[in-house]
Design a protein around this motif. Structure first.
Motif, PDB file in Angstrom:
ATOM      1  N   TYR A  46      -7.796 -11.001  26.492  1.00  0.00           N
ATOM      2  CA  TYR A  46      -7.600 -12.139  27.396  1.00  0.00           C
ATOM      3  C   TYR A  46      -6.412 -13.000  26.975  1.00  0.00           C
ATOM      4  O   TYR A  46      -5.532 -13.294  27.769  1.00  0.00           O
ATOM      5  CB  TYR A  46      -8.849 -13.039  27.401  1.00  0.00           C
ATOM      6  N   VAL A  47      -6.431 -13.386  25.701  1.00  0.00           N
ATOM      7  CA  VAL A  47      -5.396 -14.311  25.229  1.00  0.00           C
ATOM      8  C   VAL A  47      -4.017 -13.685  25.391  1.00  0.00           C
ATOM      9  O   VAL A  47      -3.060 -14.347  25.799  1.00  0.00           O
ATOM     10  CB  VAL A  47      -5.670 -14.753  23.773  1.00  0.00           C
ATOM     11  N   ASN A  48      -3.935 -12.386  25.108  1.00  0.00           N
ATOM     12  CA  ASN A  48      -2.671 -11.681  25.276  1.00  0.00           C
ATOM     13  C   ASN A  48      -2.167 -11.703  26.709  1.00  0.00           C
ATOM     14  O   ASN A  48      -0.979 -11.895  26.964  1.00  0.00           O
ATOM     15  CB  ASN A  48      -2.842 -10.218  24.842  1.00  0.00           C
ATOM     16  N   GLN A  49      -3.091 -11.511  27.660  1.00  0.00           N
ATOM     17  CA  GLN A  49      -2.708 -11.566  29.080  1.00  0.00           C
ATOM     18  C   GLN A  49      -2.173 -12.954  29.435  1.00  0.00           C
ATOM     19  O   GLN A  49      -1.151 -13.090  30.095  1.00  0.00           O
ATOM     20  CB  GLN A  49      -3.914 -11.243  29.962  1.00  0.00           C
ATOM     21  N   TRP A  50      -2.886 -13.975  28.971  1.00  0.00           N
ATOM     22  CA  TRP A  50      -2.465 -15.350  29.278  1.00  0.00           C
ATOM     23  C   TRP A  50      -1.113 -15.660  28.632  1.00  0.00           C
ATOM     24  O   TRP A  50      -0.260 -16.290  29.240  1.00  0.00           O
ATOM     25  CB  TRP A  50      -3.537 -16.345  28.815  1.00  0.00           C
ATOM     26  N   LEU A  51      -0.946 -15.194  27.391  1.00  0.00           N
ATOM     27  CA  LEU A  51       0.328 -15.434  26.702  1.00  0.00           C
ATOM     28  C   LEU A  51       1.473 -14.758  27.430  1.00  0.00           C
ATOM     29  O   LEU A  51       2.570 -15.316  27.534  1.00  0.00           O
ATOM     30  CB  LEU A  51       0.268 -14.925  25.262  1.00  0.00           C
TER      31      LEU A  51
ATOM     32  N   GLY B  21     -16.299 -19.830  22.058  1.00  0.00           N
ATOM     33  CA  GLY B  21     -17.407 -20.007  23.007  1.00  0.00           C
ATOM     34  C   GLY B  21     -17.412 -19.037  24.170  1.00  0.00           C
ATOM     35  O   GLY B  21     -18.446 -18.761  24.765  1.00  0.00           O
ATOM     36  N   MET B  22     -16.238 -18.483  24.508  1.00  0.00           N
ATOM     37  CA  MET B  22     -16.154 -17.517  25.614  1.00  0.00           C
ATOM     38  C   MET B  22     -17.057 -16.321  25.394  1.00  0.00           C
ATOM     39  O   MET B  22     -17.611 -15.758  26.334  1.00  0.00           O
ATOM     40  CB  MET B  22     -14.725 -16.974  25.743  1.00  0.00           C
ATOM     41  N   PHE B  23     -17.143 -15.880  24.140  1.00  0.00           N
ATOM     42  CA  PHE B  23     -17.872 -14.642  23.857  1.00  0.00           C
ATOM     43  C   PHE B  23     -19.080 -14.856  22.950  1.00  0.00           C
ATOM     44  O   PHE B  23     -19.824 -13.933  22.681  1.00  0.00           O
ATOM     45  CB  PHE B  23     -16.925 -13.615  23.236  1.00  0.00           C
ATOM     46  N   ASP B  24     -19.267 -16.070  22.512  1.00  0.00           N
ATOM     47  CA  ASP B  24     -20.367 -16.381  21.601  1.00  0.00           C
ATOM     48  C   ASP B  24     -21.634 -16.629  22.415  1.00  0.00           C
ATOM     49  O   ASP B  24     -22.123 -17.743  22.523  1.00  0.00           O
ATOM     50  CB  ASP B  24     -19.974 -17.625  20.787  1.00  0.00           C
ATOM     51  N   LYS B  25     -22.166 -15.546  23.004  1.00  0.00           N
ATOM     52  CA  LYS B  25     -23.283 -15.678  23.939  1.00  0.00           C
ATOM     53  C   LYS B  25     -24.550 -16.181  23.249  1.00  0.00           C
ATOM     54  O   LYS B  25     -25.370 -16.853  23.852  1.00  0.00           O
ATOM     55  CB  LYS B  25     -23.579 -14.328  24.623  1.00  0.00           C
TER      56      LYS B  25
ATOM     57  N   GLN C 105      -5.043  -2.013  14.819  1.00  0.00           N
ATOM     58  CA  GLN C 105      -4.241  -3.239  14.702  1.00  0.00           C
ATOM     59  C   GLN C 105      -5.108  -4.479  14.876  1.00  0.00           C
ATOM     60  O   GLN C 105      -5.006  -5.433  14.111  1.00  0.00           O
ATOM     61  CB  GLN C 105      -3.119  -3.225  15.752  1.00  0.00           C
ATOM     62  N   VAL C 106      -5.983  -4.433  15.902  1.00  0.00           N
ATOM     63  CA  VAL C 106      -6.865  -5.583  16.152  1.00  0.00           C
ATOM     64  C   VAL C 106      -7.850  -5.747  14.993  1.00  0.00           C
ATOM     65  O   VAL C 106      -8.129  -6.861  14.553  1.00  0.00           O
ATOM     66  CB  VAL C 106      -7.597  -5.449  17.505  1.00  0.00           C
TER      67      VAL C 106
ATOM     68  N   LYS D 268     -12.113  -8.445  22.742  1.00  0.00           N
ATOM     69  CA  LYS D 268     -12.079  -8.916  24.134  1.00  0.00           C
ATOM     70  C   LYS D 268     -11.276 -10.212  24.248  1.00  0.00           C
ATOM     71  O   LYS D 268     -10.456 -10.383  25.147  1.00  0.00           O
ATOM     72  CB  LYS D 268     -13.499  -9.167  24.653  1.00  0.00           C
ATOM     73  N   LEU D 269     -11.538 -11.125  23.308  1.00  0.00           N
ATOM     74  CA  LEU D 269     -10.813 -12.403  23.290  1.00  0.00           C
ATOM     75  C   LEU D 269      -9.310 -12.158  23.187  1.00  0.00           C
ATOM     76  O   LEU D 269      -8.505 -12.748  23.909  1.00  0.00           O
ATOM     77  CB  LEU D 269     -11.301 -13.245  22.102  1.00  0.00           C
ATOM     78  N   TYR D 270      -8.966 -11.244  22.288  1.00  0.00           N
ATOM     79  CA  TYR D 270      -7.573 -10.884  22.038  1.00  0.00           C
ATOM     80  C   TYR D 270      -6.908 -10.367  23.316  1.00  0.00           C
ATOM     81  O   TYR D 270      -5.770 -10.723  23.635  1.00  0.00           O
ATOM     82  CB  TYR D 270      -7.560  -9.822  20.937  1.00  0.00           C
TER      83      TYR D 270
END
Lengths: 182, 182
Positions: free
Chosen positions: A82-87, A61-65, A18-19, A78-80
């Motif tokens: 995090y964002v899902n948890q925050w949402l 920028g969170m993951f663009d090391k 899905q991701v 990973k971003l997905y």
């Protein structure tokens, strides 16, 4: 897409189909990397408006090391997460589904995420997001979460005594502050 | 615009007629306030490109204390003074007028502005601006100056011993970091 007796193993180091599908939809030029502009093109808030450039730049920028301005499918995964948890937290407190939460709700949301902030600090956060109406939209909430997440990590590394206080020299202070800002 | 025996007093609390004229030119909708978008419309770097949204937001944010997203003519005057100083420093080291300075020049420019940074920190700044070519364009330089200026002020207030070190608690750390970020 599984056939016969073979298990349906996700390709790409455990990223769910899905991701992966979402990633391909966002990755308009099919380059295998997502830019802030592509992310912006894919996200819409409850008011039907695009997320701000700031929000999209911060999320990338969170993951663009390596600071290429892009993220790959694993980083997107990973971003997905995090964002899902925050949402999920945001939706818990946006009971009328207005797309906004107010000061009391923000305080509860931050508590739920493990932060104990003073009322003054919560008020500062609210004013920073929306000086006029004193509320936080979903994309502002995500910006806030990304920034707090990054600064908290930087703080924690330096808080060797684990007492919530750090002693920091000027150059290191600038280093942290600039690393976490866009 | 002086007539007869009357002195030519600048209107608007000491803002020079030239700066006032610039302000009116940038203030496209003649609202009496300049937004980041109006500033962006007025600024072009040596390569003929617009300044970044980040640069324009940060410049407005320096003086936009009430967070309305706009600055008035007096605030524009202060911004203009700062930016002019930074541009003068930049031009001093951009001897071939390429619109870029490299690591050695950035180090000298920072020294001239009173900062004594380690080579590692200068290298971090260069990589942050341009990971590929290792150089800083004029608008990236201005972004850097705005950010360093703001973080330095925040640090100095807390450096009560004036020894280049501060001890800071988590919430105050977040407060500083978020106040100075966009």
């Amino acid at each position: 897409m599984g056939h016969g007796p073979y298990p349906n193993i996700p390709i790409g180091g455990g990223v769910s189909p899905q991701v992966q599908q979402w990633f391909r939809a966002v990755d308009k030029d099919q380059s295998g990397f997502i830019t802030a502009a592509e992310l912006k093109g894919a996200l819409v808030n409850a008011q039907g408006q695009s997320f701000s450039d700031t929000a999209c730049n911060l999320m990338i920028g969170m993951f663009d090391k390596d600071r290429t301005g892009t993220i790959n499918v694993e980083e997107f995964d990973k971003l997905y997460t995090y964002v899902n948890q925050w949402l999920t937290v945001f939706k818990t407190y946006d009971v009328d589904q207005s797309g906004h939460i107010e000061e009391q709700e923000l305080s509860k949301a931050m508590s739920q995420m493990g932060f104990r902030f003073t009322p003054e600090f919560i008020n500062f956060l609210i004013k920073r997001s929306d000086p006029k109406d004193g509320r936080v939209s979903v994309d502002q909430f995500i910006v806030l979460c990304v920034q707090i997440q990054r600064f908290t990590e930087a703080f924690r590394v330096r808080d060797t005594q684990q007492n919530g206080t750090v002693t920091i020299a000027f150059e290191d202070f600038l280093n942290v502050a600039l690393s976490c800002s866009i």
